[in-house]
Design an enzyme around this catalytic site. Structure first.
Site, mmCIF file in Angstrom:
data_model
loop_
_atom_site.group_PDB
_atom_site.id
_atom_site.type_symbol
_atom_site.label_atom_id
_atom_site.label_comp_id
_atom_site.label_asym_id
_atom_site.label_seq_id
_atom_site.Cartn_x
_atom_site.Cartn_y
_atom_site.Cartn_z
ATOM 1 N N SER A 100 58.479 -4.021 -38.944
ATOM 2 C CA SER A 100 57.986 -4.525 -40.228
ATOM 3 C C SER A 100 56.496 -4.246 -40.349
ATOM 4 O O SER A 100 55.679 -4.786 -39.592
ATOM 5 C CB SER A 100 58.230 -6.034 -40.338
ATOM 6 O OG SER A 100 57.553 -6.562 -41.458
ATOM 7 N N HIS A 119 60.509 -1.140 -42.183
ATOM 8 C CA HIS A 119 60.847 -2.343 -42.943
ATOM 9 C C HIS A 119 59.636 -2.766 -43.769
ATOM 10 O O HIS A 119 58.526 -2.943 -43.251
ATOM 11 C CB HIS A 119 61.240 -3.470 -41.984
ATOM 12 C CG HIS A 119 61.869 -4.648 -42.666
ATOM 13 N ND1 HIS A 119 63.196 -4.670 -43.048
ATOM 14 C CD2 HIS A 119 61.347 -5.829 -43.048
ATOM 15 C CE1 HIS A 119 63.469 -5.829 -43.616
ATOM 16 N NE2 HIS A 119 62.361 -6.543 -43.647
ATOM 17 N N ASP A 136 58.277 -5.610 -46.316
ATOM 18 C CA ASP A 136 58.472 -6.967 -46.830
ATOM 19 C C ASP A 136 57.709 -7.159 -48.123
ATOM 20 O O ASP A 136 56.468 -7.155 -48.131
ATOM 21 C CB ASP A 136 58.003 -7.998 -45.801
ATOM 22 C CG ASP A 136 58.964 -8.124 -44.631
ATOM 23 O OD1 ASP A 136 60.161 -8.337 -44.878
ATOM 24 O OD2 ASP A 136 58.514 -8.007 -43.474
ATOM 25 N N MET A 157 56.852 -9.720 -51.066
ATOM 26 C CA MET A 157 56.864 -11.149 -51.394
ATOM 27 C C MET A 157 56.062 -11.374 -52.671
ATOM 28 O O MET A 157 54.988 -10.798 -52.843
ATOM 29 C CB MET A 157 56.261 -11.964 -50.248
ATOM 30 C CG MET A 157 56.904 -11.720 -48.898
ATOM 31 S SD MET A 157 56.146 -12.742 -47.611
ATOM 32 C CE MET A 157 56.856 -11.999 -46.140
ATOM 33 N N HIS A 179 62.731 -5.059 -48.370
ATOM 34 C CA HIS A 179 63.269 -6.419 -48.435
ATOM 35 C C HIS A 179 62.557 -7.169 -49.554
ATOM 36 O O HIS A 179 61.379 -7.511 -49.446
ATOM 37 C CB HIS A 179 63.037 -7.097 -47.072
ATOM 38 C CG HIS A 179 63.480 -8.522 -47.014
ATOM 39 N ND1 HIS A 179 63.099 -9.373 -45.997
ATOM 40 C CD2 HIS A 179 64.286 -9.248 -47.824
ATOM 41 C CE1 HIS A 179 63.640 -10.555 -46.178
ATOM 42 N NE2 HIS A 179 64.362 -10.507 -47.294
ATOM 43 N N MET A 214 61.746 -10.189 -51.442
ATOM 44 C CA MET A 214 61.690 -11.658 -51.488
ATOM 45 C C MET A 214 61.021 -12.038 -52.796
ATOM 46 O O MET A 214 59.869 -12.470 -52.851
ATOM 47 C CB MET A 214 60.931 -12.184 -50.267
ATOM 48 C CG MET A 214 61.723 -12.043 -48.982
ATOM 49 S SD MET A 214 60.763 -12.361 -47.484
ATOM 50 C CE MET A 214 60.136 -10.703 -47.154
ATOM 51 N N MET A 274 68.201 -13.978 -42.089
ATOM 52 C CA MET A 274 66.878 -14.496 -41.775
ATOM 53 C C MET A 274 67.002 -15.525 -40.653
ATOM 54 O O MET A 274 67.726 -16.512 -40.778
ATOM 55 C CB MET A 274 66.243 -15.145 -43.005
ATOM 56 C CG MET A 274 65.931 -14.180 -44.141
ATOM 57 S SD MET A 274 64.843 -12.817 -43.675
ATOM 58 C CE MET A 274 63.375 -13.707 -43.112
ATOM 59 N N GLY A 282 58.672 -15.738 -45.528
ATOM 60 C CA GLY A 282 57.378 -15.980 -46.135
ATOM 61 C C GLY A 282 56.205 -15.578 -45.279
ATOM 62 O O GLY A 282 55.193 -15.113 -45.796
ATOM 63 N N PHE A 283 56.332 -15.735 -43.965
ATOM 64 C CA PHE A 283 55.211 -15.414 -43.090
ATOM 65 C C PHE A 283 55.705 -14.798 -41.798
ATOM 66 O O PHE A 283 56.751 -15.194 -41.263
ATOM 67 C CB PHE A 283 54.393 -16.684 -42.768
ATOM 68 C CG PHE A 283 53.725 -17.287 -43.966
ATOM 69 C CD1 PHE A 283 52.475 -16.846 -44.385
ATOM 70 C CD2 PHE A 283 54.348 -18.287 -44.693
ATOM 71 C CE1 PHE A 283 51.875 -17.389 -45.503
ATOM 72 C CE2 PHE A 283 53.745 -18.847 -45.810
ATOM 73 C CZ PHE A 283 52.498 -18.392 -46.216
ATOM 74 N N GLY A 330 55.361 -13.808 -37.662
ATOM 75 C CA GLY A 330 54.905 -14.495 -36.462
ATOM 76 C C GLY A 330 55.576 -15.828 -36.190
ATOM 77 O O GLY A 330 55.168 -16.548 -35.275
ATOM 78 N N ASP A 364 66.122 -10.769 -39.016
ATOM 79 C CA ASP A 364 64.668 -10.764 -39.215
ATOM 80 C C ASP A 364 64.113 -12.152 -38.943
ATOM 81 O O ASP A 364 64.488 -13.117 -39.598
ATOM 82 C CB ASP A 364 64.373 -10.340 -40.662
ATOM 83 C CG ASP A 364 62.879 -10.216 -40.943
ATOM 84 O OD1 ASP A 364 62.069 -10.468 -40.033
ATOM 85 O OD2 ASP A 364 62.528 -9.845 -42.083
ATOM 86 N N GLY A 365 63.203 -12.215 -37.972
ATOM 87 C CA GLY A 365 62.498 -13.465 -37.719
ATOM 88 C C GLY A 365 62.496 -13.872 -36.257
ATOM 89 O O GLY A 365 63.540 -14.221 -35.714
ATOM 90 N N GLY A 366 61.337 -13.787 -35.630
ATOM 91 C CA GLY A 366 61.216 -14.223 -34.248
ATOM 92 C C GLY A 366 61.940 -13.334 -33.253
ATOM 93 O O GLY A 366 62.265 -13.784 -32.142
ATOM 94 N N GLY A 374 58.156 -7.508 -36.219
ATOM 95 C CA GLY A 374 56.819 -7.350 -36.761
ATOM 96 C C GLY A 374 55.768 -7.451 -35.684
ATOM 97 O O GLY A 374 55.383 -6.464 -35.064
ATOM 98 N N SER A 375 55.318 -8.681 -35.421
ATOM 99 C CA SER A 375 54.262 -8.881 -34.436
ATOM 100 C C SER A 375 54.687 -8.481 -33.035
ATOM 101 O O SER A 375 53.853 -8.062 -32.223
ATOM 102 C CB SER A 375 53.804 -10.346 -34.450
ATOM 103 O OG SER A 375 54.906 -11.228 -34.263
#
Length: 252
Positions: free
Chosen positions: A27, A52, A54, A56, A85, A87, A158, A163-164, A166, A197-199, A219-220
């Site tokens: 991402s 990817h 994002d 928003m 994606h 959002m 998700m 929204g954010f 990390g 997606d996420g963590g 991402g991170s």
């Protein structure tokens, strides 16, 4: 020799018919915006499946990020598909903009439209030669997918509240992946791409891959690593080991 566009179009057709390979979608929300071109080359060279993106709008989620101008600039530069994606609150209104800008895979949110309008959105995406996805937030009932899952190319699960970047992985998200994979098989779409997606990082990727996810958004975990290419490959290796399929695949 194939042009970049021909390679990408082949990649999209592969996505629509094959989920046999496990891969990572970095991402760029977590990339260095002052050196994004360099970061994209690094992840492409490391074997990233897609880029990817994002998007928003500050309404559907409490953050405001990239949009049409960036996608237009990315399109002629990227050697792999753009996985966009959305959002955003009003995808039916804005979809034509993102398709014209060059989005190769477009994912809208199940929470933004009723079933009938979601089907219209999926059809519009397909008419423009892109792959269609629907994303669901962590607490959205999975049954919302049933009216149109047979028409989808991918479902984006998700595993954080969108929204954010990390955020930490929400425990139990892998169970939702497993249920969606079963739903897809039940509706005759065994080829369905399930993206999470996420963590997601080297410590959590095996959970979702074992449950049936064949692509993960990082991402991170990738862009924050000292060696982003090596980290991408390690996450992909760990996911592929339990998904039971080769890493990478028919994207090049």
């Amino acid at each position: 020799m194939k042009t970049t566009r021909e390679v990408i179009m082949n990649a999209i057709e592969t996505l629509k018919t094959d989920c046999a390979h496990f891969g990572v979608a970095p991402s760029i929300l977590s990339a260095d915006f002052l050196h994004m071109a360099d970061d994209i080359v690094k992840i492409e060279d490391a074997g990233a499946r897609v880029i990817h993106v994002d998007v928003m709008d500050g309404h559907f989620v409490p953050n405001l990020t990239m949009g049409i101008p960036l996608i237009k600039q990315l399109k002629p530069f990227a050697r792999i598909p753009l996985d966009v994606h959305l959002m955003i609150d009003n995808p039916l209104v804005q979809l034509p903009w993102f398709l014209r800008a060059g989005s190769d895979i477009v994912t809208i949110h199940a929470e933004t439209l009723n079933a009938s309008d979601t089907i219209s959105a999926i059809e519009l995406i397909h008419e423009n030669g892109a792959a269609a996805g629907v994303s669901i937030k962590p607490h959205t009932p999975l049954d919302v997918l049933k009216p149109y899952i047979a028409q989808l190319d991918q479902v984006l699960v998700m595993s954080v509240e969108p929204g954010f970047s990390g955020q930490g992985y929400i425990e139990g998200s892998e169970q939702r992946v497993s249920e969606i994979r079963a739903m897809g098989n039940e509706h005759g779409v065994s080829h369905l791409c399930i993206e999470v997606d996420g963590g997601i990082n080297r410590d959590t990727v095996a959970r979702v891959a074992r449950a049936g996810a064949n692509r993960v958004v990082c991402g991170s975990a990738v862009f924050g690593a000292d060696d982003m290419g090596a980290e991408l490959q390690e996450i992909e290796r760990r996911g592929a080991a339990v998904y039971g399929a080769p890493a990478g695949g028919a994207w090049y």
